[in-house]
Design a protein around this motif. Structure first.
Motif, PDB file in Angstrom:
ATOM      1  N   GLY A  88       0.784  -1.230   0.000  1.00  0.00           N
ATOM      2  CA  GLY A  88       0.000   0.000   0.000  1.00  0.00           C
ATOM      3  C   GLY A  88       0.815   1.278   0.000  1.00  0.00           C
ATOM      4  N   PHE A  89       1.994   1.233  -0.626  1.00  0.00           N
ATOM      5  CA  PHE A  89       2.820   2.436  -0.719  1.00  0.00           C
ATOM      6  C   PHE A  89       3.167   2.703  -2.176  1.00  0.00           C
ATOM      7  N   LEU A  90       3.265   3.988  -2.530  1.00  0.00           N
ATOM      8  CA  LEU A  90       3.586   4.398  -3.882  1.00  0.00           C
ATOM      9  C   LEU A  90       4.964   5.059  -3.895  1.00  0.00           C
ATOM     10  N   LEU A  91       5.880   4.510  -4.711  1.00  0.00           N
ATOM     11  CA  LEU A  91       7.205   5.103  -4.849  1.00  0.00           C
ATOM     12  C   LEU A  91       7.090   6.396  -5.650  1.00  0.00           C
ATOM     13  N   TYR A  92       7.488   7.514  -5.046  1.00  0.00           N
ATOM     14  CA  TYR A  92       7.358   8.787  -5.738  1.00  0.00           C
ATOM     15  C   TYR A  92       8.676   9.526  -5.919  1.00  0.00           C
ATOM     16  N   LYS A  93       9.754   9.067  -5.279  1.00  0.00           N
ATOM     17  CA  LYS A  93      11.018   9.792  -5.432  1.00  0.00           C
ATOM     18  C   LYS A  93      12.194   8.877  -5.103  1.00  0.00           C
ATOM     19  N   ILE A  94      13.235   8.973  -5.941  1.00  0.00           N
ATOM     20  CA  ILE A  94      14.514   8.311  -5.683  1.00  0.00           C
ATOM     21  C   ILE A  94      15.574   9.399  -5.751  1.00  0.00           C
ATOM     22  N   MET A  99      18.185   7.092  -1.546  1.00  0.00           N
ATOM     23  CA  MET A  99      16.989   6.967  -0.728  1.00  0.00           C
ATOM     24  C   MET A  99      15.759   6.780  -1.615  1.00  0.00           C
ATOM     25  N   PHE A 100      14.920   5.796  -1.239  1.00  0.00           N
ATOM     26  CA  PHE A 100      13.648   5.553  -1.912  1.00  0.00           C
ATOM     27  C   PHE A 100      12.545   6.099  -1.008  1.00  0.00           C
ATOM     28  N   GLN A 101      11.720   6.986  -1.538  1.00  0.00           N
ATOM     29  CA  GLN A 101      10.660   7.614  -0.750  1.00  0.00           C
ATOM     30  C   GLN A 101       9.289   7.171  -1.259  1.00  0.00           C
ATOM     31  N   PHE A 102       8.440   6.742  -0.327  1.00  0.00           N
ATOM     32  CA  PHE A 102       7.103   6.244  -0.650  1.00  0.00           C
ATOM     33  C   PHE A 102       6.049   7.083   0.074  1.00  0.00           C
ATOM     34  N   LYS A 103       4.859   7.143  -0.540  1.00  0.00           N
ATOM     35  CA  LYS A 103       3.690   7.734   0.097  1.00  0.00           C
ATOM     36  C   LYS A 103       2.642   6.635   0.283  1.00  0.00           C
ATOM     37  N   PRO A 104       1.924   6.650   1.407  1.00  0.00           N
ATOM     38  CA  PRO A 104       0.892   5.627   1.626  1.00  0.00           C
ATOM     39  C   PRO A 104      -0.337   5.872   0.766  1.00  0.00           C
ATOM     40  N   ILE A 105      -0.852   4.825   0.162  1.00  0.00           N
ATOM     41  CA  ILE A 105      -2.094   4.952  -0.623  1.00  0.00           C
ATOM     42  C   ILE A 105      -3.109   3.892  -0.199  1.00  0.00           C
ATOM     43  N   GLY A 106      -2.730   2.972   0.677  1.00  0.00           N
ATOM     44  CA  GLY A 106      -3.617   1.906   1.109  1.00  0.00           C
ATOM     45  C   GLY A 106      -4.018   2.071   2.552  1.00  0.00           C
ATOM     46  N   SER A 107      -3.929   0.995   3.311  1.00  0.00           N
ATOM     47  CA  SER A 107      -4.376   1.009   4.709  1.00  0.00           C
ATOM     48  C   SER A 107      -3.526   1.912   5.596  1.00  0.00           C
TER      49      SER A 107
END
Length: 249
Positions: free
Chosen positions: A145-151, A167-175
């Motif tokens: 439930g995470f979306l990779l938006y930036k490396i 660094m890999f940065q994710f934003k939550p989109i699920g639970s």
């Protein structure tokens, strides 16, 4: 005499072009190709030929180019006027090289050191994909439930031997939406093993976990926050990602 002066000033001097057999690689792959040197108007002495893998990172909002590793190809050679020399090469890409990304590309730079002349160079962009195990982990994170938006490659003077980390940065989109603000992952990969640092940012709180295991025997060498955990790393990561309160260790 005038002809030699013109050549030393860079007009009509030798040129270089590097031809690659392929430009897409995984860490640890063998890169093959040849350096093609074409002579100029006069004979020129080349004291050395080198290849370098060049990586970029962010330092204070500016991109900095960093030589990740050099590969010497040849010592002194003579290139005659209008002569063409071909120097074949192959070398193994370091296992610890980061993934190439649009904002932070990786180049193979060819450098010739010419006495009394302008040293020609050539740069070829190459694509480095994450190792298969890192790709699997990234898929696990997205499926949780995470979306990779930036490396990004970020400067850090304390990181050795290269002054940056990826660094890999994710934003939550699920639970996890509304429960987690940011999900950050840093991988340190080499020929022996993989170290993975996870940061889950929740308002002003930062929850950190660190995992490490050796490639040769991951289930017996897995450590979580410095403690041995007899488990398959992917299975453990999957459980951690699906544990909303992260109490399960």
């Amino acid at each position: 005499m005038l002809r030699k002066w013109i050549t030393s000033a860079g007009f009509g001097s030798a040129s270089v072009d590097t031809i690659l057999a392929d430009n897409r690689f995984f860490p640890g792959d063998v890169l093959k190709g040849e350096v093609v040197i074409r002579g100029g108007n006069t004979d020129q002495d080349i004291s050395k030929i080198e290849l370098a893998l060049v990586v970029q990172y962010n330092k204070g909002g500016k991109k900095v180019s960093h030589i990740f590793k050099k590969f010497p190809l040849s010592d002194a050679v003579m290139i005659e006027a209008e002569q063409t020399k071909r120097v074949p090469f192959q070398f193994r890409i370091p296992a610890e090289i980061p993934m190439s990304e649009g904002r932070f590309p990786i180049f193979l730079k060819t450098m010739l050191d010419i006495k009394l002349g302008v040293a020609p160079t050539d740069s070829d962009r190459i694509h480095i994909y994450p190792s298969p195990i890192i790709q699997k982990i990234l898929r696990e994170i997205e499926e949780a439930g995470f979306l990779l938006y930036k490396i990004s490659n970020e400067y850090d003077s304390e990181v050795k031997p290269h002054p940056f980390y990826q660094m890999f940065q994710f934003k939550p989109i699920g639970s996890f939406h509304g429960y987690v603000d940011d999900f950050l992952v840093i991988f340190t990969y080499d020929e022996i093993g993989l170290h993975m640092e996870i940061e889950m940012i929740r308002t002003a709180k930062v929850l950190t976990s660190q995992l490490y295991w050796e490639h040769s025997n991951p289930e017996s060498t897995l450590q979580l926050n410095g403690q041995a955990v007899p488990d398959d790393p992917l299975h453990k990561i999957r459980k951690m990602l699906r544990s909303r309160n992260r109490k399960e260790k």
